[in-house]
Design a protein around this motif. Sequence first.
Motif, PDB file in Angstrom:
ATOM      1  N   GLU A 103      15.714 -26.525  35.696  1.00 28.90           N
ATOM      2  CA  GLU A 103      16.394 -25.313  35.295  1.00 28.90           C
ATOM      3  C   GLU A 103      17.912 -25.467  35.318  1.00 28.90           C
ATOM      4  O   GLU A 103      18.624 -24.841  34.537  1.00 28.90           O
ATOM      5  CB  GLU A 103      15.966 -24.165  36.209  1.00 28.90           C
ATOM      6  N   ALA A 104      18.449 -26.237  36.272  1.00 27.55           N
ATOM      7  CA  ALA A 104      19.894 -26.404  36.372  1.00 27.55           C
ATOM      8  C   ALA A 104      20.434 -27.190  35.177  1.00 27.55           C
ATOM      9  O   ALA A 104      19.987 -28.297  34.911  1.00 27.55           O
ATOM     10  CB  ALA A 104      20.248 -27.100  37.678  1.00 27.55           C
ATOM     11  N   ARG A 105      21.395 -26.609  34.450  1.00 28.40           N
ATOM     12  CA  ARG A 105      21.909 -27.259  33.243  1.00 28.40           C
ATOM     13  C   ARG A 105      23.398 -27.581  33.312  1.00 28.40           C
ATOM     14  O   ARG A 105      23.862 -28.473  32.636  1.00 28.40           O
ATOM     15  CB  ARG A 105      21.649 -26.359  32.036  1.00 28.40           C
ATOM     16  N   PHE A 106      24.173 -26.791  34.117  1.00 24.65           N
ATOM     17  CA  PHE A 106      25.615 -27.006  34.148  1.00 24.65           C
ATOM     18  C   PHE A 106      26.127 -26.966  35.580  1.00 24.65           C
ATOM     19  O   PHE A 106      25.667 -26.152  36.397  1.00 24.65           O
ATOM     20  CB  PHE A 106      26.361 -25.937  33.331  1.00 24.65           C
ATOM     21  N   LEU A 107      27.079 -27.858  35.876  1.00 22.32           N
ATOM     22  CA  LEU A 107      27.856 -27.809  37.102  1.00 22.32           C
ATOM     23  C   LEU A 107      29.273 -27.395  36.711  1.00 22.32           C
ATOM     24  O   LEU A 107      29.900 -28.032  35.870  1.00 22.32           O
ATOM     25  CB  LEU A 107      27.871 -29.172  37.793  1.00 22.32           C
TER      26      LEU A 107
END
Length: 700
Positions: A103-107
């Motif tokens: 789910e994590a796409r951007f830092l």
Amino acid sequence: MTDHGGPPGTGPANWGQPAELVLDATGTVMTCTRSVPELLGGSAGELRGRELKSFLEDPAAWAGLAEKAEHGRRSSGLVVLRRAGGGRLDVDVNVFALTGGGEARFLVWLVPAVGAELEDELGMRVALTGGGVLTSSPRAQQRLDLLHAAAVRVGGSLDVARNAEELVDLLVPVFADLGAVDLTEEVLAGEEPGELTADTSLRRVAVAAGEGLWPEEVYGLGERFPVGDVEREHLRRKAVGIMPDLGGLRRAAARDPRRSRLTLPEAATSFLILPLRARGTVLGAVPLWRNGDRVPFDRGDAALAEEIGSRLALGLDNARRYTRERRTAEALQRSLLPPPVVRLSAAETAGMYAPASTAAGTGGSWYDVIRLSGVRAAFVAGKVAGHGVNAAGAMGRLRSAVQTLADLDPPPDELLSHLDDLVTRIGEDEGHRAASAVDFLHGATCLYATYDPVTGRCHIASAGHPAPIVVRKRNRTADDVELHPGPPLGRGTEPFEPAELLLEPGDVLAFHSGPLTAMTRNTERDLERTRESALSAAETDRPLRDVGHHLLARLREHDREEDLALLLARVDRVPPEHTAFWQLPADPSLVAHARALASGQLADWDLQELGFATELIISELVTNAVRHAGGPVGLRLIKDHRLVCEVSDPSQSQPYLRRARLSDEGGRGLFLIAQLARRWGSRYTPGGKTIWTEQTAEGP
């Protein structure tokens, strides 16, 4: 040890502290470091679930940053933040694309644009010690550089070990002379971290030494050890600990040699331990040492280490959950596949499954081996249109449908037509649901092949699936089967076209899941290795199990974007002397003759113990054929590890089993057959139908 819970102060005084957020594909905040609420205003709980663009003076700016990050892995710019409590703030923003799925796409890394005149003040504040502010600008700048490098390098991978290696490579030798990362076994397995006890085991997953090799006197890379009472208590308090002088620790280690192995390299003069925690649980620890006359660790170092460690902990927790998702998908996928090795009269088979390198590519490929009537077999290969746990579930659903249809024993093209109708109907019934099966089944591919070891004929049809490879034992050639695939499932616009092969004993078929889209270099490499293994299997009598193990080892040498399912089948023939066939006219008086023919053949095969049951079965089946279907009536016996009896007639009216009433004169024939045979069934033929039974040498 001295505890340090983080830099003092809140509010605008801490706005210079880098703030970090993790966003999903829509730009919604999933989690953030504790400096983010100070920057944006409000609490962490209020921020989660909100889109980052809602805090921007120009919400459209986020779309450009996200698009640039996805194409180039990083974007940056200057934006204006609207704080929750009011006011505006100019902020430098860096956006990094997270690869590998999940789910994590951007830092996102935010730093207030405080101006050049405040940067030195910020650098000195980050370098706070227990007694004041360091006036060494180079040291302050070094710490700022570390923070920046950590934002770029640490926590962006979805590989646990890679995240740990990035951290120690970053900190050694700039920040410490020796560094390691120790994680709990639960984190490495992708499981939820449990309660920290004195018996909790840690595994050293990364080490770095500024000079020379890692010291032998402390735990090395890959070693496992208990956390211990003192370290456990410190980790449970979740605070960075520093020990500027190791003299007291060395005296304690004299009474407990294990502590020396845990925390005392010979050259070390100061020590820092950083707990790694996420969502209230401890994931592990980062021990760091400085050697010789280097300045001992102080509270400023502790604050800096905690800021960097928070990035690692966040990345590790994402990687842990990703690992769990990937292993769950792989476990489900494997549980839904048949045994790797199946030995039938028709063929010896070996199946292989090579998972993708990421969870984003796992869960779509499958194969199957189905035992059909009359010692025949079906070979299946397919690929659903998605990945992950849901795709694996859809694959299992599709495989069950194929098995159910195969039990009716239709020709391959007819089976695929029914399967296509099923997928279309699922789309109509479930298309309104979010993440429904139709998302994965629509556009799936499937290849279905049947092989008859009595005649050596193989019939194949495909729904959008690549053709198998056929290797001829006689001339050692490997070619793709000439096949015209129909459309993928759910897109039926034309009939499926069957193909026919005549196979000899020892020929090898290689089925593969193939790509859903265009062939890639990696796919071509995998298929070439499959072709080589199929040739090896045809040229020798080496068990397919061994061939499959060797091929799977070669396939695992390289990463792949999509999972791959392979099935090797070395076909065989039933010897002519193990079959017998008679064609009889539709004459009731010939039923006794049919029994006599079967009895004589069983005597030739030394299967007299099956004579009584076989005569009853033939009597019932031939009588029903003569009475209800007419002639000619075909009678075939096949000797295998089981005895197969087949009676064919020109009618396509299928029989069904029912329980006759006491007043009925008939209706008990099939019930009797079901008691005498281990298995029985009926299949359509081009000229009518065939009813078959199977018996083992030990009887039903």
